[in-house]
Design an enzyme around this catalytic site. Structure first.
Site, PDB file in Angstrom:
ATOM      1  N   ARG A 289       0.817  -1.220   0.000  1.00  0.00           N
ATOM      2  CA  ARG A 289       0.000   0.000   0.000  1.00  0.00           C
ATOM      3  C   ARG A 289       0.848   1.265   0.000  1.00  0.00           C
ATOM      4  O   ARG A 289       0.393   2.328  -0.446  1.00  0.00           O
ATOM      5  CB  ARG A 289      -0.984  -0.033   1.168  1.00  0.00           C
ATOM      6  CG  ARG A 289      -2.093  -1.049   0.937  1.00  0.00           C
ATOM      7  CD  ARG A 289      -3.030  -1.109   2.106  1.00  0.00           C
ATOM      8  NE  ARG A 289      -2.781  -2.252   2.952  1.00  0.00           N
ATOM      9  CZ  ARG A 289      -3.044  -2.275   4.253  1.00  0.00           C
ATOM     10  NH1 ARG A 289      -3.548  -1.226   4.845  1.00  0.00           N
ATOM     11  NH2 ARG A 289      -2.809  -3.364   4.952  1.00  0.00           N
TER      12      ARG A 289
ATOM     13  N   GLU B 250       0.715  -6.422  13.335  1.00  0.00           N
ATOM     14  CA  GLU B 250      -0.494  -6.577  14.150  1.00  0.00           C
ATOM     15  C   GLU B 250      -1.099  -7.957  13.886  1.00  0.00           C
ATOM     16  O   GLU B 250      -1.733  -8.540  14.737  1.00  0.00           O
ATOM     17  CB  GLU B 250      -1.496  -5.479  13.775  1.00  0.00           C
ATOM     18  CG  GLU B 250      -2.602  -5.244  14.778  1.00  0.00           C
ATOM     19  CD  GLU B 250      -3.598  -4.193  14.302  1.00  0.00           C
ATOM     20  OE1 GLU B 250      -3.386  -3.576  13.235  1.00  0.00           O
ATOM     21  OE2 GLU B 250      -4.599  -4.008  15.012  1.00  0.00           O
TER      22      GLU B 250
HETATM   23  O1  LIG Z   1       2.331  -0.369  11.892  1.00  0.00           O
HETATM   24  P1  LIG Z   1       2.187  -1.825  11.551  1.00  0.00           P
HETATM   25  O2  LIG Z   1       1.521  -2.613  12.648  1.00  0.00           O
HETATM   26  O3  LIG Z   1       3.488  -2.428  11.134  1.00  0.00           O
HETATM   27  O4  LIG Z   1       1.183  -1.955  10.327  1.00  0.00           O
HETATM   28  C1  LIG Z   1       1.187  -1.115   9.223  1.00  0.00           C
HETATM   29  C2  LIG Z   1       1.473  -1.866   7.960  1.00  0.00           C
HETATM   30  O5  LIG Z   1       0.445  -2.851   7.731  1.00  0.00           O
HETATM   31  C3  LIG Z   1      -0.086  -2.685   6.428  1.00  0.00           C
HETATM   32  O6  LIG Z   1       0.602  -3.435   5.471  1.00  0.00           O
HETATM   33  P2  LIG Z   1       0.482  -5.010   5.341  1.00  0.00           P
HETATM   34  O7  LIG Z   1       1.642  -5.635   6.040  1.00  0.00           O
HETATM   35  O8  LIG Z   1      -0.880  -5.448   5.756  1.00  0.00           O
HETATM   36  O9  LIG Z   1       0.735  -5.266   3.809  1.00  0.00           O
HETATM   37  P3  LIG Z   1       0.097  -4.710   2.445  1.00  0.00           P
HETATM   38  O10 LIG Z   1       0.570  -3.291   2.276  1.00  0.00           O
HETATM   39  O11 LIG Z   1       0.708  -5.622   1.441  1.00  0.00           O
HETATM   40  O12 LIG Z   1      -1.402  -4.808   2.523  1.00  0.00           O
HETATM   41  C4  LIG Z   1       0.113  -1.210   6.144  1.00  0.00           C
HETATM   42  O13 LIG Z   1       0.079  -0.899   4.753  1.00  0.00           O
HETATM   43  C5  LIG Z   1       1.460  -0.950   6.762  1.00  0.00           C
HETATM   44  O14 LIG Z   1       2.538  -1.259   5.888  1.00  0.00           O
HETATM   45  N1  LIG Z   2      -5.851  -1.864  11.525  1.00  0.00           N
HETATM   46  C1  LIG Z   2      -5.227  -1.759  10.340  1.00  0.00           C
HETATM   47  N2  LIG Z   2      -5.877  -1.264   9.272  1.00  0.00           N
HETATM   48  C2  LIG Z   2      -5.256  -1.164   8.078  1.00  0.00           C
HETATM   49  N3  LIG Z   2      -4.002  -1.519   7.874  1.00  0.00           N
HETATM   50  C3  LIG Z   2      -3.325  -2.019   8.912  1.00  0.00           C
HETATM   51  N4  LIG Z   2      -2.059  -2.457   9.020  1.00  0.00           N
HETATM   52  C4  LIG Z   2      -1.870  -2.868  10.287  1.00  0.00           C
HETATM   53  N5  LIG Z   2      -2.961  -2.690  11.027  1.00  0.00           N
HETATM   54  C5  LIG Z   2      -3.893  -2.161  10.182  1.00  0.00           C
END
Ligand SMILES: O=P(O)(O)OC[C@H]1O[C@H](OP(=O)(O)OP(=O)(O)O)[C@H](O)[C@@H]1O
Ligand SMILES: Nc1ncnc2[nH]cnc12
Length: 182
Positions: free
Chosen positions: A71, A108
Site C-alpha cells: 500500500r 499486528e
Molecule cells: O504499523 P504496523 O503494525 O506495522 O502496520 C502497518 C502496515 O500494515 C499494512 O501493510 P500489510 O503488512 O498489511 O501489507 P500490504 O501493504 O501488502 O497490505 C500497512 O500498509 C502498513 O505497511
Molecule cells: N488496523 C489496520 N488497518 C489497516 N491496515 C493495517 N495495518 C496494520 N494494522 C492495520
C-alpha cells in the site's frame, strides 16, 4: 498533523481523508479493525488533495520517497512524481533482483520481512511513506533497513495513524507526520 495542532486547511484535509476511510471489523483476522483507504484512492480529487498536502510538507527536504509494499507504493509513487524525486521500492521478501538488505519484523497480524536493493539509497535523504501507522513494526523495521543501506531517513509520513496502537513509540528517533488519526 505532526504535533497534534493544525490550521483550518489541515483540518479540512483530515476531514476529507477520514470521510474516505472504510472501517472493516475482524479483517484480516478477528479483533482487528481494518482501516481501508481504498475509497480515498478511488477518489481522484480527494487523493490529489491529500498528496499535495504531503508534498508541500516535504518539498525540497528529501532526495527520494521510499514506499513500503504494497500500500506504500500506492501513496509513494505519485507523491515522488509530484515532488520531482525518485521512488524507492521497499519490497517484501524475495521480490527484488540483485543484492539486497533485509529486515524482519512483527505485524499486528503476523510477521514479515522487508528488503531494499543494496545500493539504491546510499547517501540519500529518504522520506518513508505508508498508508497506515499501526503498531509501528513495519515502519520501524524499514527505517532501520534504510539506515543500514546507508540512507538518511529524513522523515516518515502516513495517511492514517491508528493512535491507540502507539506505533509512534517505536519511531521516537524520527520526524513523523500523519495526515489524520483514527
Ligand atoms: O504499523 P504496523 O503494525 O506495522 O502496520 C502497518 C502496515 O500494515 C499494512 O501493510 P500489510 O503488512 O498489511 O501489507 P500490504 O501493504 O501488502 O497490505 C500497512 O500498509 C502498513 O505497511
Ligand atoms: N488496523 C489496520 N488497518 C489497516 N491496515 C493495517 N495495518 C496494520 N494494522 C492495520
Amino acid at each position: 498533523m505532526s504535533g497534534g495542532t493544525g490550521s483550518d486547511v489541515t483540518t479540512d484535509i483530515q476531514q476529507l481523508l477520514l470521510s474516505r476511510v472504510h472501517d472493516i471489523p475482524d479483517f484480516p483476522k478477528p479483533g482487528v479493525l481494518f482501516k481501508d483507504l481504498n475509497p480515498l484512492f478511488a477518489d481522484a480529487a480527494a487523493f490529489a488533495a491529500v498528496l499535495d498536502h504531503i508534498a508541500s510538507r516535504w518539498e525540497g527536504k528529501v532526495d527520494m520517497v521510499g514506499g513500503i509494499e504494497a500500500r506504500g507504493f500506492i501513496v509513494g509513487t505519485p507523491l515522488a512524481q509530484r515532488m520531482g524525486v525518485g521512488f524507492l521500492p521497499v519490497r517484501k521478501a524475495g521480490k527484488l533482483p540483485g543484492e539486497t538488505i533485509s529486515q524482519t519484523y512483527d505485524l499486528e497480524y503476523g510477521t514479515a520481512t522487508v528488503e531494499v536493493a543494496k545500493d539504491a539509497c546510499r547517501g540519500k535523504r529518504v522520506l518513508l511513506v505508508d498508508d497506515v501507522l499501526a503498531t509501528g513494526g513495519t515502519a520501524s523495521a524499514t527505517a532501520q533497513l534504510l539506515q543500514r543501506a546507508g540512507a538518511e531517513v529524513a522523515g516518515l509520513e502516513f495517511l492514517l495513524e491508528v493512535a491507540f496502537l502507539q506505533g509512534r513509540a517505536l519511531l521516537a528517533d524520527h520526524e513523523i507526520s500523519v495526515v489524520a488519526q483514527a
